[in-house]
Design a protein around this motif. Sequence first.
Motif, PDB file in Angstrom:
ATOM      1  N   PHE A  89       0.672  -1.373  -0.024  1.00 40.62           N
ATOM      2  CA  PHE A  89       0.153  -0.014   0.085  1.00 40.62           C
ATOM      3  C   PHE A  89       1.084   0.995   0.251  1.00 40.62           C
ATOM      4  CE2 PHE A  89      -4.137  -1.569   0.473  1.00 40.62           C
ATOM      5  CZ  PHE A  89      -4.403  -3.042   1.159  1.00 40.62           C
ATOM      6  N   CYS A  90       0.711   2.583  -0.572  1.00 40.78           N
ATOM      7  CA  CYS A  90       1.206   3.734  -1.182  1.00 40.78           C
ATOM      8  C   CYS A  90      -0.189   3.954   0.088  1.00 40.78           C
ATOM      9  CB  CYS A  90       0.930   4.184  -2.425  1.00 40.78           C
ATOM     10  SG  CYS A  90       1.309   6.126  -2.439  1.00 40.78           S
ATOM     11  N   ALA A  91       0.597   5.119   0.776  1.00 39.19           N
ATOM     12  CA  ALA A  91      -0.019   6.023   1.742  1.00 39.19           C
ATOM     13  C   ALA A  91       0.577   7.364   1.597  1.00 39.19           C
ATOM     14  CB  ALA A  91      -0.180   5.557   3.091  1.00 39.19           C
ATOM     15  N   ALA A  92       0.009   8.427   1.373  1.00 43.64           N
ATOM     16  CA  ALA A  92       0.011   9.689   2.056  1.00 43.64           C
ATOM     17  C   ALA A  92      -0.741  10.650   3.170  1.00 43.64           C
ATOM     18  CB  ALA A  92       0.124  10.515   0.244  1.00 43.64           C
ATOM     19  N   LYS A  93      -0.035  11.515   3.400  1.00 42.63           N
ATOM     20  CA  LYS A  93      -0.433  12.228   4.754  1.00 42.63           C
ATOM     21  C   LYS A  93      -0.684  14.043   4.208  1.00 42.63           C
ATOM     22  CE  LYS A  93       2.522  13.773   7.782  1.00 42.63           C
ATOM     23  NZ  LYS A  93       1.932  16.093   7.901  1.00 42.63           N
ATOM     24  N   LEU A  94      -1.701  14.261   4.894  1.00 42.14           N
ATOM     25  CA  LEU A  94      -1.943  15.671   4.372  1.00 42.14           C
ATOM     26  C   LEU A  94      -0.898  16.439   4.923  1.00 42.14           C
ATOM     27  CD1 LEU A  94      -5.670  15.494   3.617  1.00 42.14           C
ATOM     28  CD2 LEU A  94      -3.654  16.688   2.376  1.00 42.14           C
ATOM     29  N   GLY A  95      -0.671  17.058   5.242  1.00 44.21           N
ATOM     30  CA  GLY A  95       0.018  18.620   5.926  1.00 44.21           C
ATOM     31  C   GLY A  95      -1.186  19.049   7.322  1.00 44.21           C
ATOM     32  N   GLY A  96      -1.052  19.158   7.796  1.00 43.30           N
ATOM     33  CA  GLY A  96      -1.629  19.855   9.113  1.00 43.30           C
ATOM     34  C   GLY A  96      -1.665  18.505  10.386  1.00 43.30           C
ATOM     35  N   TYR A  97      -2.478  19.635  11.066  1.00 45.74           N
ATOM     36  CA  TYR A  97      -2.208  18.846  12.908  1.00 45.74           C
ATOM     37  C   TYR A  97      -2.632  17.548  13.297  1.00 45.74           C
ATOM     38  CZ  TYR A  97      -3.075  18.716  17.946  1.00 45.74           C
ATOM     39  OH  TYR A  97      -2.644  18.409  19.556  1.00 45.74           O
ATOM     40  N   GLY A  98      -3.188  16.542  12.494  1.00 49.49           N
ATOM     41  CA  GLY A  98      -4.279  15.062  12.192  1.00 49.49           C
ATOM     42  C   GLY A  98      -3.077  13.911  11.569  1.00 49.49           C
ATOM     43  N   ASN A  99      -2.532  13.688  10.864  1.00 46.21           N
ATOM     44  CA  ASN A  99      -1.435  13.288  10.460  1.00 46.21           C
ATOM     45  C   ASN A  99      -2.850  12.357   9.915  1.00 46.21           C
ATOM     46  OD1 ASN A  99       1.006  14.462  11.680  1.00 46.21           O
ATOM     47  ND2 ASN A  99       0.820  12.754  13.415  1.00 46.21           N
ATOM     48  N   LYS A 100      -3.833  12.208   9.339  1.00 44.49           N
ATOM     49  CA  LYS A 100      -4.041  11.357   8.449  1.00 44.49           C
ATOM     50  C   LYS A 100      -3.529  10.813   7.036  1.00 44.49           C
ATOM     51  CE  LYS A 100      -7.793  11.859   5.633  1.00 44.49           C
ATOM     52  NZ  LYS A 100      -9.026  12.533   5.224  1.00 44.49           N
ATOM     53  N   LEU A 101      -4.109   9.526   7.653  1.00 46.40           N
ATOM     54  CA  LEU A 101      -2.769   8.892   5.898  1.00 46.40           C
ATOM     55  C   LEU A 101      -4.218   8.343   4.835  1.00 46.40           C
ATOM     56  CD1 LEU A 101      -0.434   6.533   6.932  1.00 46.40           C
ATOM     57  CD2 LEU A 101      -0.147   8.771   6.803  1.00 46.40           C
ATOM     58  N   VAL A 102      -3.827   8.916   3.967  1.00 43.47           N
ATOM     59  CA  VAL A 102      -5.207   8.635   2.534  1.00 43.47           C
ATOM     60  C   VAL A 102      -3.934   7.364   2.045  1.00 43.47           C
ATOM     61  CG1 VAL A 102      -6.043   8.987   0.750  1.00 43.47           C
ATOM     62  CG2 VAL A 102      -5.846  10.779   2.613  1.00 43.47           C
ATOM     63  N   PHE A 103      -4.966   5.938   2.169  1.00 45.34           N
ATOM     64  CA  PHE A 103      -4.450   5.041   1.620  1.00 45.34           C
ATOM     65  C   PHE A 103      -4.847   5.050  -0.042  1.00 45.34           C
ATOM     66  CE2 PHE A 103      -2.324   2.304   4.260  1.00 45.34           C
ATOM     67  CZ  PHE A 103      -2.284   3.047   5.943  1.00 45.34           C
ATOM     68  N   GLY A 104      -4.114   3.895  -0.993  1.00 45.88           N
ATOM     69  CA  GLY A 104      -4.294   3.900  -2.408  1.00 45.88           C
ATOM     70  C   GLY A 104      -5.332   2.462  -2.167  1.00 45.88           C
TER      71      GLY A 104
ATOM     72  N   GLY B  40     -12.609  -5.500   0.402  1.00 43.03           N
ATOM     73  CA  GLY B  40     -12.635  -5.320  -1.149  1.00 43.03           C
ATOM     74  C   GLY B  40     -12.282  -3.900  -1.240  1.00 43.03           C
ATOM     75  N   GLN B  41     -12.463  -2.781   0.147  1.00 48.25           N
ATOM     76  CA  GLN B  41     -12.447  -1.559  -0.328  1.00 48.25           C
ATOM     77  C   GLN B  41     -10.981  -1.192   0.238  1.00 48.25           C
ATOM     78  OE1 GLN B  41     -15.196   0.714   0.766  1.00 48.25           O
ATOM     79  NE2 GLN B  41     -17.002  -1.210   0.087  1.00 48.25           N
ATOM     80  N   LYS B  42     -10.299  -0.201   0.511  1.00 43.75           N
ATOM     81  CA  LYS B  42      -9.549   0.677   1.181  1.00 43.75           C
ATOM     82  C   LYS B  42      -9.202   0.625   2.324  1.00 43.75           C
ATOM     83  CE  LYS B  42      -8.344   3.871  -2.772  1.00 43.75           C
ATOM     84  NZ  LYS B  42      -7.746   5.481  -3.207  1.00 43.75           N
ATOM     85  N   VAL B  43      -7.761   1.209   2.762  1.00 41.64           N
ATOM     86  CA  VAL B  43      -7.541   0.576   3.899  1.00 41.64           C
ATOM     87  C   VAL B  43      -8.022   2.764   5.169  1.00 41.64           C
ATOM     88  CG1 VAL B  43      -6.119   1.530   6.343  1.00 41.64           C
ATOM     89  CG2 VAL B  43      -6.243  -0.325   4.344  1.00 41.64           C
ATOM     90  N   GLU B  44      -9.282   2.623   5.089  1.00 39.68           N
ATOM     91  CA  GLU B  44     -10.009   4.215   5.839  1.00 39.68           C
ATOM     92  C   GLU B  44      -9.706   5.113   6.844  1.00 39.68           C
ATOM     93  OE1 GLU B  44     -13.658   4.544   3.631  1.00 39.68           O
ATOM     94  OE2 GLU B  44     -13.811   2.730   4.832  1.00 39.68           O
ATOM     95  N   PHE B  45      -9.146   6.470   6.946  1.00 39.22           N
ATOM     96  CA  PHE B  45      -8.602   6.658   8.377  1.00 39.22           C
ATOM     97  C   PHE B  45     -10.382   7.342   8.703  1.00 39.22           C
ATOM     98  CE2 PHE B  45      -7.246  10.235  11.229  1.00 39.22           C
ATOM     99  CZ  PHE B  45      -7.687  10.481  11.294  1.00 39.22           C
ATOM    100  N   LEU B  46     -10.379   6.623  10.466  1.00 40.12           N
ATOM    101  CA  LEU B  46     -11.487   7.652  10.999  1.00 40.12           C
ATOM    102  C   LEU B  46     -11.272   8.732  12.024  1.00 40.12           C
ATOM    103  CD1 LEU B  46     -12.968   3.551  12.418  1.00 40.12           C
ATOM    104  CD2 LEU B  46     -13.534   4.967  10.365  1.00 40.12           C
TER     105      LEU B  46
END
Lengths: 113, 114
Positions: A89-104, B40-46
């Motif tokens: 999995f590739c993941a990217a972090k948005l700049g900001g306080y929460g460190n949320k990762l968005v995954f491929g 079957g879906q992506k890993v999602e941030f909660l």
Amino acid sequence: DQQVKQNSPSLSVQEGRISILNCDYTNSMFDYFLWYKKYPAEGPTFLISISSIKDKNEDGRFTVFLNKSAKHLSLHIVPSQPGDSAVYFCAAKLGGYGNKLVFGAGTILRVKS
Amino acid sequence: EPEVTQTPSHQVTQMGQEVILRCVPISNHLYFYWYRQILGQKVEFLVSFYNNEISEKSEIFDDQFSVERPDGSNFTLKIRSTKLEDSAMYFCASSEALGGYEQYFGPGTRLTVT
């Protein structure tokens, strides 16, 4: 949510050869990128990361390349080993306080011996 | 090597019931997260959690969800009234503060809502 895309669902490589996994992103606000490896019934395992201010990071057999102008990153595994067979999995972090990762969506890598 | 642990590994519950998923983050980490992956879906941030409060949450994380750090080691996710669509793998993760962006994931809890 198509901000991080891994367009190849699977990749098959011969043991000892190079594996190249690709990832594209659309959001220019991402400031950090990570690669994770996942086996079935396990959680994602962190592999390697790169800051948006760099274009390359290397750790043993793993190298990540970042091309900001193309919004593209790739993970190179050299040499590939059968134990590398997993979902990447590739993941990217948005700049900001929460460190949320968005995954491929992930790419299944099969390394044949 | 320190690791994130999660319990239970599999939870089966009936629709409308409350569930609590438990996590023990890596001991010197200060940021905590929950993610989920529907089959079957992506890993999602909660949600992310720092300094005893939520620092960011997704649109998925509605009033049915809550997180808590009840003591110095545990981090929990509560779903108040489960729905069929809550069935997923739930992953806890943790990271160091101060620029440690690498998040380390637990093995996950498979939640099945019937």
